[in-house]
Design an enzyme around this catalytic site. Structure first.
Site, mmCIF file in Angstrom:
data_model
loop_
_atom_site.group_PDB
_atom_site.id
_atom_site.type_symbol
_atom_site.label_atom_id
_atom_site.label_comp_id
_atom_site.label_asym_id
_atom_site.label_seq_id
_atom_site.Cartn_x
_atom_site.Cartn_y
_atom_site.Cartn_z
ATOM 1 N N HIS A 127 -31.942 -37.618 -43.997
ATOM 2 C CA HIS A 127 -31.407 -37.218 -45.361
ATOM 3 C C HIS A 127 -29.803 -38.261 -45.183
ATOM 4 O O HIS A 127 -29.100 -37.366 -45.530
ATOM 5 C CB HIS A 127 -31.125 -35.931 -45.368
ATOM 6 C CG HIS A 127 -31.038 -35.661 -46.973
ATOM 7 N ND1 HIS A 127 -30.999 -36.365 -47.930
ATOM 8 C CD2 HIS A 127 -30.814 -34.277 -47.465
ATOM 9 C CE1 HIS A 127 -30.864 -35.779 -49.203
ATOM 10 N NE2 HIS A 127 -30.758 -34.634 -48.806
ATOM 11 N N GLN A 130 -27.253 -37.599 -47.917
ATOM 12 C CA GLN A 130 -26.699 -36.085 -47.857
ATOM 13 C C GLN A 130 -25.409 -36.066 -46.793
ATOM 14 O O GLN A 130 -24.239 -35.478 -46.895
ATOM 15 C CB GLN A 130 -27.618 -34.950 -47.451
ATOM 16 C CG GLN A 130 -27.033 -33.656 -47.179
ATOM 17 C CD GLN A 130 -26.629 -33.106 -48.459
ATOM 18 O OE1 GLN A 130 -27.251 -33.195 -49.262
ATOM 19 N NE2 GLN A 130 -25.419 -32.354 -48.282
HETATM 20 N N1 NVA Z 1 -34.716 -29.818 -44.932
HETATM 21 C C1 NVA Z 1 -34.715 -29.451 -46.359
HETATM 22 C C2 NVA Z 1 -33.487 -30.159 -46.846
HETATM 23 C C3 NVA Z 1 -33.496 -30.115 -48.523
HETATM 24 C C4 NVA Z 1 -32.268 -30.865 -49.022
HETATM 25 C C5 NVA Z 1 -35.962 -30.046 -46.907
HETATM 26 O O1 NVA Z 1 -36.462 -31.054 -46.543
HETATM 27 O O2 NVA Z 1 -36.567 -29.305 -47.917
HETATM 28 N N1 CP Z 2 -29.292 -31.255 -50.646
HETATM 29 C C1 CP Z 2 -30.104 -31.911 -51.539
HETATM 30 O O1 CP Z 2 -30.656 -32.863 -51.309
HETATM 31 O O2 CP Z 2 -30.387 -31.244 -52.756
HETATM 32 P P1 CP Z 2 -31.925 -31.332 -53.587
HETATM 33 O O3 CP Z 2 -33.156 -31.074 -52.729
HETATM 34 O O4 CP Z 2 -31.752 -30.328 -54.609
HETATM 35 O O5 CP Z 2 -31.752 -32.861 -54.139
#
Ligand code: NVA
Ligand code: CP
Length: 313
Positions: A127, A130
């Site tokens: 990610h 983020q």
């Molecule tokens: N680990 C979580 C992060 C969401 C922003 C997911 O992948 O659902």
């Molecule tokens: N932190 C994040 O990626 O949030 P969303 O899943 O709401 O985009």
């Protein structure tokens, strides 16, 4: 560097440039409001999103462009059109593609075939966008001098744990990740990548199974959901049981440094990975962190489209 596919794609200089520009976009959101004038940016998501979608659409608008939001089943890709063909068609219309999906390999395949920048807006493995929001928030609190500080993630060894280790390594930070281990540990290749980067940046990566030891003296305690998007429901009870000792409570925060902050990428589940007392308490910076999703995505779009990120090769 054409794409941002993985956190590890970024060099230290790239991260410094992106964080500086994002700080500028926080002060003056419309500074570069002609950068994407008369251009479209495709935002393709096969998983839910609140922050990343809002931030991406707003970032494109602030750069003067037009965001085209595409849900998973909006495209013919859901009916068997190939990733390669989809990438080539999108490249004929949009100036960049922001993509959130399951397999990291799908994002890499899009990057391979698209002639426009492709930005990973979350996969099962990573990610990157983020982490830029996280680190601009950390710098707002502690400044750029992070020597002697410890940056700790506690919870599931998931995409966020991988990205946390990698970005910390790029910035030469002392990073700790504490998970229950075994099948909830970060992937071995993610640990190896972070350790390889840390070896040249002066960073330090510790992977532990002891939440109290991990929290002790930390400047940041970071948490994420225990059930990620795409995790099979069948594992829920076993996983939540394994993760129960890794909940961020006031008692755990009390082990951290006196000036410590609590961070979370959100969405949060109060009473699971974090208590309401902590996430809604005075040490929590989660709303500032969420706000910075826009400033950092705006910076990524700005610099990738100008060809100003060098990558780490
Ligand atoms: N680990 C979580 C992060 C969401 C922003 C997911 O992948 O659902
Ligand atoms: N932190 C994040 O990626 O949030 P969303 O899943 O709401 O985009």
């Amino acid at each position: 560097m054409k794409d941002l596919l993985r956190t590890a794609d970024l060099s230290r200089a790239d991260v410094e440039l992106l964080l500086d520009t994002a700080a500028d976009f926080a002060k003056n959101p419309l500074r570069s409001s002609g950068a994407l004038a008369n251009q479209s940016v495709a935002i393709y998501m096969t998983k839910s999103s609140t922050r990343t979608r809002l931030a991406s659409e707003t970032a494109v608008a602030h750069l003067g462009g037009h965001p085209m939001f595409l849900r998973g089943d909006d495209l013919q890709i859901g009916r068997g059109e190939t990733i390669a063909d989809t990438a080539r068609v999108i490249s004929g219309f949009a100036s960049a593609l922001i993509v959130r999906t399951f397999a990291q390999s799908d994002v890499e395949e899009l990057g391979k075939w698209a002639t426009i920048p492709v930005i990973n807006a979350l996969t099962d493995d990573d990610h990157p966008t983020q982490l830029l929001a996280d680190w601009i928030t950390i710098r707002e609190v502690f400044g750029k001098d992070i020597s002697g500080r410890k940056f700790t993630y506690i919870g599931d060894g998931n995409n966020m744990a991988n990205a946390w280790m990698t970005m910390g390594a790029i910035l030469g930070a002392h990073v700790v990740v504490a998970t229950p281990g075994g099948k909830w540990a970060p992937k071995a290749d993610a640990i190896a990548t972070a350790q390889r980067i840390a070896a040249s940046s002066g960073g330090k990566i510790e992977v532990l199974t002891d939440p109290e030891g991990a929290a002790k003296g930390s400047s940041v305690i970071y948490s994420d959901v225990w059930m990620s998007m795409g995790d099979p429901e069948e594992v829920r009870s076993e996983k939540l049981k394994a993760l129960a000792p890794f909940a961020i409570t006031k008692n755990l925060m009390d082990l951290a440094s006196s000036d410590s902050i609590f961070m979370h990428c959100l969405p949060a589940h109060r009473g699971e990975e974090v208590s309401a007392e902590v996430i809604d308490g005075p040490k929590s910076v989660v709303w500032r962190e969420a706000y910075h999703r826009r400033t950092t995505i705006q910076a990524i779009l700005y610099h990738l489209n100008r060809g100003e990120l060098m990558g780490n090769i």
